[in-house]
Write an enzyme that holds these catalytic residues in place. Structure first.
Site: not given
Length: 344
Positions: A52-54, A58, A206
């Site tokens: 999830g680095a975009n 992240g 969640y």
């Protein structure tokens, strides 16, 4: 010599007051942003995977580690968005060793393909940061028909971790960081309806997934004792990200006009949220620390449920079954741990 008589006009006074207010607000927000990892620990020579680095935390993690000279692999579902973020990280860090690789955590096929690809391309993996997550979404399922929040936040990362353990051990000492949340303290593991098939509440789903992150960390740390791999969980704080993008009120008028401005001062920026994760990933003092939970760059308390070893083992068994994965016998042999609890 006559000194000029400057008159402060009303607009000038107003602008000055606004400037002072904005400056003071930004200063206060920085103070309220929590602990900062100020040590200049280098990551040169390390290969780090960030899911999830975009976007959000992240992306901030990728930027911070790239600045510290790590080779960063950005594991993302959308390669177009990833490439845009990668270029920004490269320019800001002046580190060209930042790569995009496709990994959709809602698809076990995609996770397996990603793991195979990165293991072929890299001789080692030093740090795995399981960061990606979804929250507050309507009832949605992964490709394997697992409730999306549990499927992405826990099951997807469980599978990814299992697939990369051999490479992490070859690279030991190495680290796994599971990004959890203080929301785990409000979570319960619903043994009778883990997949929310009978009823679904997005908040509880969640919270359950975040508790699963901490339980996974606890059980994995025990199973990896003696392998040279440590695993810890982190609460990054309440951070301004788009994790709530699936929720019904995320783009609502009320949220945009009232809620977001109201809470902005008290919510961390992604960079602030990344601090404890960078600390857990790199700080030398944590080289032999495993199975812990951190917040604000220090160890923190978990909920009683998060300390339930029986619950952690039960969740582990279910996770292996749902992902068709387990710790390899070789890892168990090296660590001296019985494989009786490994699902076959």
């Amino acid at each position: 010599m006559q000194i000029p008589n400057f008159k402060l006009t009303k607009p000038l006074v107003t602008l000055s007051a606004i400037g002072s207010l904005i400056g003071g607000t930004l200063l206060l927000k920085d103070v309220l942003g929590g602990a900062k990892y100020t040590e200049e620990t280098s990551a040169r020579g390390k290969i780090v995977i960030v899911t999830g680095a975009n976007t959000g935390i992240g992306k901030a993690i990728a930027r911070e580690l790239a600045k510290r000279k790590a080779k960063v692999i950005m594991a993302c579902r959308d390669l177009d968005k990833c490439e845009k973020a990668r270029k920004e990280v490269v320019l800001e860090s002046k580190n060209k060793y930042v790569l995009c690789r496709k990994c959709d955590l809602a698809s076990q096929e995609s996770i397996r393909a990603f793991a195979e690809e990165v293991k072929k391309e890299n001789k080692k993996i030093n740090v795995l940061i399981n960061n990606a997550g979804v929250s507050g979404c309507r009832k949605m399922l992964t490709e394997e028909k697992i409730e999306l929040q549990l499927g992405v936040n826990h099951m997807g990362h469980f599978l990814l971790t299992m697939l990369l353990l051999d490479k992490l051990q070859e690279s030991a000492p190495s680290r796994i960081i599971n990004v959890s949340s203080v929301a785990h303290k409000r979570g319960t593991i619903n043994k009778e309806d883990l997949n929310s098939e009978n009823s679904y509440d997005p908040t509880q789903a969640y919270n359950q997934s975040k508790l699963a992150n901490v339980l996974f960390t606890r059980e994995l740390a025990k199973r990896l004792e003696g392998t040279g791999i440590t695993v810890n969980a982190v609460h990054p704080g309440i951070v301004n990200t788009d994790i709530l993008r699936h929720s019904s009120y995320y783009d609502s008028w009320l949220s945009t006009v009232v809620l977001k401005p109201l809470v902005w001062l008290f919510i961390k920026s992604p960079r602030q949220g990344a601090q404890t994760i960078v600390y857990a990933s790199l700080d030398p003092s944590l080289e032999n620390v495993s199975g812990k939970y951190f917040a604000e760059c220090r160890e923190a308390e978990t909920s009683p449920d998060a300390q339930d070893d029986g619950l952690a083992k039960w969740l582990w068994m279910v996770s292996e079954k749902w992902t068709k994965s387990s710790i390899s016998d070789q890892l168990l042999t090296n660590s001296g741990i019985s494989n009786q609890l490994v699902f076959k």
